[in-house]
Every structure is written in C-alpha cells, then in structure tokens.
Enzyme design. Structure first.
Site, PDB file in Angstrom:
ATOM      1  N   HIS A 193      66.822  53.950  43.265  1.00 60.58           N
ATOM      2  CA  HIS A 193      67.836  53.757  44.361  1.00 60.58           C
ATOM      3  C   HIS A 193      66.912  54.680  45.574  1.00 60.58           C
ATOM      4  CE1 HIS A 193      71.580  53.874  41.837  1.00 60.58           C
ATOM      5  NE2 HIS A 193      70.741  53.101  41.052  1.00 60.58           N
TER       6      HIS A 193
ATOM      7  N   HIS B 202      76.732  45.477  35.556  1.00 60.06           N
ATOM      8  CA  HIS B 202      75.747  46.708  35.642  1.00 60.06           C
ATOM      9  C   HIS B 202      76.735  47.856  35.094  1.00 60.06           C
ATOM     10  CE1 HIS B 202      72.783  48.944  37.610  1.00 60.06           C
ATOM     11  NE2 HIS B 202      73.627  49.859  38.025  1.00 60.06           N
TER      12      HIS B 202
ATOM     13  N   SER C 253      72.449  45.041  33.250  1.00 58.11           N
ATOM     14  CA  SER C 253      71.478  45.905  33.735  1.00 58.11           C
ATOM     15  C   SER C 253      72.296  47.387  33.610  1.00 58.11           C
ATOM     16  CB  SER C 253      71.308  45.761  35.117  1.00 58.11           C
ATOM     17  OG  SER C 253      72.443  45.666  36.037  1.00 58.11           O
TER      18      SER C 253
ATOM     19  N   GLN D 222      81.093  49.575  43.455  1.00 57.08           N
ATOM     20  CA  GLN D 222      81.425  50.835  42.723  1.00 57.08           C
ATOM     21  C   GLN D 222      82.157  50.691  41.699  1.00 57.08           C
ATOM     22  OE1 GLN D 222      84.200  53.274  45.226  1.00 57.08           O
ATOM     23  NE2 GLN D 222      82.565  54.976  45.089  1.00 57.08           N
TER      24      GLN D 222
ATOM     25  N   GLU E 199      72.467  51.737  34.700  1.00 57.03           N
ATOM     26  CA  GLU E 199      71.834  52.806  35.759  1.00 57.03           C
ATOM     27  C   GLU E 199      71.750  54.062  34.912  1.00 57.03           C
ATOM     28  OE1 GLU E 199      74.049  53.546  39.715  1.00 57.03           O
ATOM     29  OE2 GLU E 199      74.553  55.319  38.531  1.00 57.03           O
TER      30      GLU E 199
ATOM     31  N   ARG F  57      72.936  54.180  51.973  1.00 57.60           N
ATOM     32  CA  ARG F  57      72.886  55.374  52.806  1.00 57.60           C
ATOM     33  C   ARG F  57      72.977  56.807  52.196  1.00 57.60           C
ATOM     34  NH1 ARG F  57      78.401  57.259  55.864  1.00 57.60           N
ATOM     35  NH2 ARG F  57      78.244  58.209  53.787  1.00 57.60           N
ATOM     36  N   GLY F  58      73.484  56.801  51.321  1.00 55.64           N
ATOM     37  CA  GLY F  58      73.655  58.290  50.734  1.00 55.64           C
ATOM     38  C   GLY F  58      75.012  59.018  51.046  1.00 55.64           C
ATOM     39  N   ASP F  59      75.438  59.954  50.203  1.00 60.31           N
ATOM     40  CA  ASP F  59      76.729  60.879  50.554  1.00 60.31           C
ATOM     41  C   ASP F  59      76.560  61.919  51.789  1.00 60.31           C
ATOM     42  OD1 ASP F  59      77.958  59.468  48.598  1.00 60.31           O
ATOM     43  OD2 ASP F  59      77.533  60.948  46.983  1.00 60.31           O
TER      44      ASP F  59
ATOM     45  N   PHE G 298      84.655  62.576  39.881  1.00 54.39           N
ATOM     46  CA  PHE G 298      84.009  61.590  40.499  1.00 54.39           C
ATOM     47  C   PHE G 298      84.910  60.829  41.539  1.00 54.39           C
ATOM     48  CE2 PHE G 298      80.682  60.835  36.890  1.00 54.39           C
ATOM     49  CZ  PHE G 298      80.230  61.882  37.331  1.00 54.39           C
TER      50      PHE G 298
END
Length: 297
Positions: A88, A273, A26, A183, A28, A118-120, A223
């Site tokens: 997402h 992924h 897959s 991750q 992203e 959740r998000g950053d 990152f």
C-alpha cells in the site's frame, strides 16, 4: 430455523458445489509491531499461501519507527512465498519528490502492483495536498504500474453524496487504476447497489469486495467510528455478552463471513479480498467453503 431459511441456505450451498478453480482470493496483511510479531506473520503467510491467493497486500504502517516497514515486509512476504505482493502507498504525509523516489524504489526492486491510497487525515476540515487520483497519475508517470485503488460501497465519509464518490472513483480509473478493492461491509445489498451504480456510470474495471472476518467485535466497532460502514443491529445482538468468550466470537465471526461469501458468490462475485487482521482461523474457514485448498485446515 424455518423451512424458508433452510431452503435458502441449501440453495446457497448448492451454488458452492462447483466453485473450485473459479474463485480468486487475495489477503491483506499489516506490518508487525516487533520481531516476534514478524515471525508470527511469516508463519501466517506460510499457511495462507496454501490457498493459492493471487496476491498479498501489505498496509502502510509506522511500527518500530521504520518509515519503510511496508517495503521491508512486502519484500519478505514475496521472498517467502513467490506470490505477488502488493504494498500500500499513501500520499497524505509525503511530498511529491518523496513519492517519486518511493515509486522508483518499488519498480527497481521488482514490485509492479501498488495499492494507491490518499491515507487518513487527522482533521477532516484540513485540505490534503494530494489525493489518490494524484498518486495514481504520479505512479503512472514513473512506470507502468498495475494499480489498485479503494472504493466505498457506503460512501467515503468525506464525500458529499454517492454520485460524487463515484465520480472520484471514475477519475482514478481514467488516469490509470486497474481495479478497485472496496472497504469492508456487512450490508450486502449496499455492495450490490454500488456495483450496479458503477456499471451504470461507465466503471467497468473489477470491483473486488473487501471481506472483514469479525474476530474482535469491539475492535470492529472502533474501526467503523471514522467510516460510513454500517454494522447491522442483528450483528450487535449476536455478539452481545460475548466479550470474554473468544471461542464463541470466532464461531459467530466465521458464520457471518461465510454467509457473506456465499451470497456474493451467488450474485456472481468470483474475486474476494480478505482483511485478515493477521489472523488465520476465520479467513481459512471462508476460503475452505469456497473450495480453496481444503487440505489446509
């Protein structure tokens, strides 16, 4: 290369001889910054679809000031390819009522698979009003979504320890998550230990490794500043002095990615992924060694 290393690489390559039709991949994507970037993204998607991915995922983005850019790009990718496209969805900056409306919008427009995050947070000391486990529950209360969640082989930066991190993942699964996508990582042993710990703690859903092909090493270093991802010293050494040598960086990035994929395949991984960063060459190289649509290159 000494004889041991040569034989080791020969063994890895032998494992890949009969890979075709045994691996799922897959990709992203992230929302483009402007209309030109959007057209470039769609051209990229045209190439990537030839590798027969099981889905594309589209990250949350606020480019162009469009609140629903993830939805719009997801819709375009699906219409362009006919391949399942997974938006997402983060809950960090949305109220419960807003999230319910977003979930209804996705379901009513044919989206059945969501990557729930959740998000950053901007300040680790502040307490979010919702977490990913809450979002998974909310999505399941709206409709029977197929839900992917995030996992962290090197521990989420806000977790106390590896055990509490696994408990949090288990909670997301218990309320309805169907799979976890990790991750990215470069220490393969960390991923394999994490996978074993998941099994030991009763986590039996698919744990899909997130693969990050290194295209821009400086960008990668930025990152990892807000994560626990470790870049091994040997990778720093490989990219030292190559800031202006794009071609050499791509060759090294492809080599590192392919070695990671080979080792993971040898260890029984059949689902990958790729964090594409909207780039093609290195991702295509890794897919090629997995026997996916070799006529694409």
């Amino acid at each position: 290369m000494n004889s041991f290393n040569m034989r080791y690489h020969e063994v890895l390559n032998e494992y890949l001889l009969n890979v075709r039709d045994k691996v799922q991949i897959s990709f992203e994507l992230f929302p483009p910054k402007n209309e030109i970037s959007c057209e470039n993204l769609l051209q990229l998607v045209d190439k990537l679809k030839l590798f027969n991915p099981i889905f594309f995922s589209v990250t949350c983005g606020a480019f162009l000031g469009k609140k629903d850019n993830t939805y719009n790009i997801s819709k375009k990718v699906y219409q362009r390819t006919g391949i399942e496209t997974v938006p997402h969805l983060t809950c960090i900056n949305l109220k419960r009522e807003e999230l319910i409306n977003v979930a209804h919008k996705y379901w009513e427009n044919g989206f059945r698979h969501i990557l729930a995050l959740r998000g950053d947070v901007e300040d680790f000391n502040s307490k979010p009003n919702m977490y990913a486990v809450d979002l998974v529950k909310l999505l399941k209360s709206v409709a029977n979504f197929n839900i992917s969640v995030a996992a962290y082989p090197e521990i989420h930066p806000e977790s106390f320890d590896a055990h509490s991190d696994l408990i949090n993942l288990k909670k997301k699964i218990d309320v309805g998550a169907n799979r976890a996508i990790t991750q990215f990582f470069f220490n393969i042993d960390c991923f394999l230990r994490f996978r074993d710990l998941c099994v030991h703690n009763g986590i039996t859903i698919d744990i899909i490794p997130g693969i990050f092909p290194i295209v821009n090493f400086r960008q990668l270093c930025n990152f990892v500043k807000t994560s626990n991802v470790t870049i091994p010293r040997w990778i720093f050494n490989m990219f030292d002095g190559l800031d202006d040598n794009i071609e050499m960086r791509e060759i090294l990035g492809a080599s590192i990615t392919m070695d990671i994929v080979k080792v993971l395949y040898k260890e029984g991984i059949r689902n990958f992924h790729f964090y594409t960063m909207n780039k093609f060459k290195i991702v295509a190289s890794a897919c090629h060694i997995l026997g996916m649509a070799s006529n694409v290159l």
